[in-house]
Design a protein around this motif. Structure first.
Motif, PDB file in Angstrom:
ATOM      1  N   PHE A   1       0.860  -0.894  -0.053  1.00 39.68           N
ATOM      2  CA  PHE A   1       0.056  -0.158  -0.293  1.00 39.68           C
ATOM      3  C   PHE A   1       1.063   0.865   0.523  1.00 39.68           C
ATOM      4  O   PHE A   1      -0.151   2.353  -0.591  1.00 39.68           O
ATOM      5  N   MET A   2       2.144   1.246   0.912  1.00 38.19           N
ATOM      6  CA  MET A   2       2.760   2.836   1.103  1.00 38.19           C
ATOM      7  C   MET A   2       3.331   2.910  -0.085  1.00 38.19           C
ATOM      8  O   MET A   2       3.503   3.927  -0.492  1.00 38.19           O
ATOM      9  N   LEU A   3       4.135   1.699  -0.856  1.00 44.34           N
ATOM     10  CA  LEU A   3       4.274   1.776  -2.662  1.00 44.34           C
ATOM     11  C   LEU A   3       4.118   2.256  -3.785  1.00 44.34           C
ATOM     12  O   LEU A   3       4.078   3.216  -4.350  1.00 44.34           O
ATOM     13  N   MET A   4       2.338   1.661  -3.548  1.00 46.96           N
ATOM     14  CA  MET A   4       1.345   2.180  -4.509  1.00 46.96           C
ATOM     15  C   MET A   4       1.003   3.428  -3.901  1.00 46.96           C
ATOM     16  O   MET A   4      -0.004   4.127  -5.211  1.00 46.96           O
ATOM     17  N   LEU A   5       0.997   3.632  -3.337  1.00 47.61           N
ATOM     18  CA  LEU A   5       1.206   5.315  -2.514  1.00 47.61           C
ATOM     19  C   LEU A   5       1.946   6.590  -3.341  1.00 47.61           C
ATOM     20  O   LEU A   5       1.598   7.427  -3.467  1.00 47.61           O
ATOM     21  N   VAL A   6       3.059   5.858  -3.428  1.00 45.17           N
ATOM     22  CA  VAL A   6       4.081   6.943  -4.011  1.00 45.17           C
ATOM     23  C   VAL A   6       3.291   7.426  -5.353  1.00 45.17           C
ATOM     24  O   VAL A   6       3.073   8.991  -5.315  1.00 45.17           O
ATOM     25  N   PRO A   7       3.709   6.181  -6.542  1.00 38.60           N
ATOM     26  CA  PRO A   7       2.255   7.319  -7.990  1.00 38.60           C
ATOM     27  C   PRO A   7       1.419   8.095  -7.453  1.00 38.60           C
ATOM     28  O   PRO A   7       1.177   9.398  -7.718  1.00 38.60           O
ATOM     29  N   CYS A   8       0.397   7.410  -6.475  1.00 38.42           N
ATOM     30  CA  CYS A   8      -0.757   8.811  -6.008  1.00 38.42           C
ATOM     31  C   CYS A   8      -0.493  10.018  -5.862  1.00 38.42           C
ATOM     32  O   CYS A   8      -0.789  10.898  -5.858  1.00 38.42           O
ATOM     33  N   ALA A   9       0.509   9.811  -4.472  1.00 40.89           N
ATOM     34  CA  ALA A   9       0.700  11.708  -4.524  1.00 40.89           C
ATOM     35  C   ALA A   9       1.506  11.831  -5.100  1.00 40.89           C
ATOM     36  O   ALA A   9       1.409  13.090  -5.047  1.00 40.89           O
ATOM     37  N   ALA A  10       2.686  11.537  -5.734  1.00 40.16           N
ATOM     38  CA  ALA A  10       2.845  12.241  -7.533  1.00 40.16           C
ATOM     39  C   ALA A  10       2.145  12.550  -7.708  1.00 40.16           C
ATOM     40  O   ALA A  10       2.255  14.179  -8.509  1.00 40.16           O
ATOM     41  N   ALA A  11       1.080  12.000  -8.441  1.00 44.50           N
ATOM     42  CA  ALA A  11       0.055  12.943  -8.954  1.00 44.50           C
ATOM     43  C   ALA A  11      -0.876  13.787  -8.666  1.00 44.50           C
ATOM     44  O   ALA A  11      -0.642  14.775  -9.140  1.00 44.50           O
ATOM     45  N   PHE A  12      -0.808  13.914  -7.821  1.00 47.59           N
ATOM     46  CA  PHE A  12      -1.368  14.108  -6.708  1.00 47.59           C
ATOM     47  C   PHE A  12      -0.488  16.433  -5.926  1.00 47.59           C
ATOM     48  O   PHE A  12      -1.182  17.173  -6.948  1.00 47.59           O
ATOM     49  N   GLY A  13       1.149  15.473  -6.082  1.00 45.40           N
ATOM     50  CA  GLY A  13       1.559  16.617  -6.265  1.00 45.40           C
ATOM     51  C   GLY A  13       1.546  17.529  -7.745  1.00 45.40           C
ATOM     52  O   GLY A  13       1.877  18.789  -7.838  1.00 45.40           O
ATOM     53  N   THR A  14       1.598  16.982  -8.694  1.00 50.58           N
ATOM     54  CA  THR A  14       1.343  17.133  -9.769  1.00 50.58           C
ATOM     55  C   THR A  14       0.305  18.602 -10.197  1.00 50.58           C
ATOM     56  O   THR A  14       0.764  18.863 -10.829  1.00 50.58           O
ATOM     57  N   VAL A  15      -0.892  17.612  -9.912  1.00 51.54           N
ATOM     58  CA  VAL A  15      -1.946  18.500 -10.206  1.00 51.54           C
ATOM     59  C   VAL A  15      -1.919  19.657  -9.135  1.00 51.54           C
ATOM     60  O   VAL A  15      -2.693  20.675 -10.167  1.00 51.54           O
ATOM     61  N   THR A  16      -1.477  19.613  -8.307  1.00 61.51           N
ATOM     62  CA  THR A  16      -0.860  20.887  -7.396  1.00 61.51           C
ATOM     63  C   THR A  16      -0.245  21.930  -8.281  1.00 61.51           C
ATOM     64  O   THR A  16      -0.423  22.775  -8.343  1.00 61.51           O
ATOM     65  N   TYR A  17       0.907  21.797  -9.032  1.00 62.21           N
ATOM     66  CA  TYR A  17       1.891  22.214  -8.634  1.00 62.21           C
ATOM     67  C   TYR A  17       0.859  22.777 -10.287  1.00 62.21           C
ATOM     68  O   TYR A  17       1.340  24.475 -10.630  1.00 62.21           O
TER      69      TYR A  17
END
Length: 225
Positions: A64-80
């Motif tokens: 779960f924590m490994l799969m959360l990495v791309p999700c967090a990266a996508a959220f950061g990209t949308v935020t940026y």
């Protein structure tokens, strides 16, 4: 296999070793191998069903924590992206103008004795709005500014003083912080749930151990003097 039977199997296995080097070799196995033997698919006969459940829960938490990495990266990209669009809009609707100080700068009332020399003072100033009409108000003034000095301020379409548009570096820092927060919240939640599950499992094993240890004398072939 019950807890007591597991204990007696361990005692029997270790008591059957012919040389102390075998015991030392057993304890010096690589950590990865020992972890592998604790995996839910392990054929280790000493693993109880609860051990396999806990091992499966640990594996799921890691995945779960490994799969959360791309999700967090996508959220950061949308935020940026959103912040960059907002900064672009601000640069279109805002512009810099010169403001003349009409009084000496004064510190903010809430600065107190913890005031830093890098904190700007505020001073009454006068500037021209987008329509050319004069505007007045308090603006940030650098240290040692005096009456008559000119400072640059950002104003909007109404001529009001506003914050400067964020730079790309600031937007990137906010986006990275947002991504890290998303991952940290998810990882912390997974770890807390895993810790609660392991704590509940440990308490259940201790209660089971107490019950079985109290019945040892009543088990055929097992006596305690």
């Amino acid at each position: 296999m019950t807890l007591c039977s597991t204990l007696f199997v361990l005692i029997a296995e270790h008591s059957g070793k012919e040389h102390p080097e075998e015991v030392e070799m057993e304890s010096s196995r690589p950590l990865t191998l020992r972890w592998w033997r604790l995996a839910p698919w392990s054929r280790n006969s000493l693993m109880r069903p609860t051990d396999r459940v806990e091992s499966f829960a640990v594996l799921m938490a890691i995945l779960f924590m490994l799969m959360l990495v791309p999700c967090a990266a996508a959220f950061g990209t949308v935020t940026y992206t959103d912040l960059s669009e907002q900064s672009l809009t601000d640069r279109v609707n805002r512009h810099v103008t010169a403001a003349v100080l009409v009084d000496d700068p004064r510190p903010r009332m809430d600065d107190g004795f913890t005031r830093s020399p890098l904190i700007h003072d505020y001073a009454p100033a006068r500037w021209a709005g987008s329509d050319g009409l004069p505007r007045t108000g308090d603006v940030e003034a650098p240290p040692n500014a005096q009456v008559g000095d000119t400072v640059d301020v950002w104003i909007d379409a109404n001529g009001d003083v506003v914050d400067a548009p964020r730079t790309g570096t600031e937007n990137a820092a906010i986006a990275v912080s947002a991504a890290l927060c998303v991952w940290a919240i998810g990882a912390t939640t997974a770890i807390l749930l895993l810790a609660i599950g392991r704590w509940a499992g440990a308490r259940n094993r201790m209660r089971q151990w107490d019950r079985e240890w109290g019945n040892v004398d009543r088990t055929p072939g097992w006596t305690i003097n």
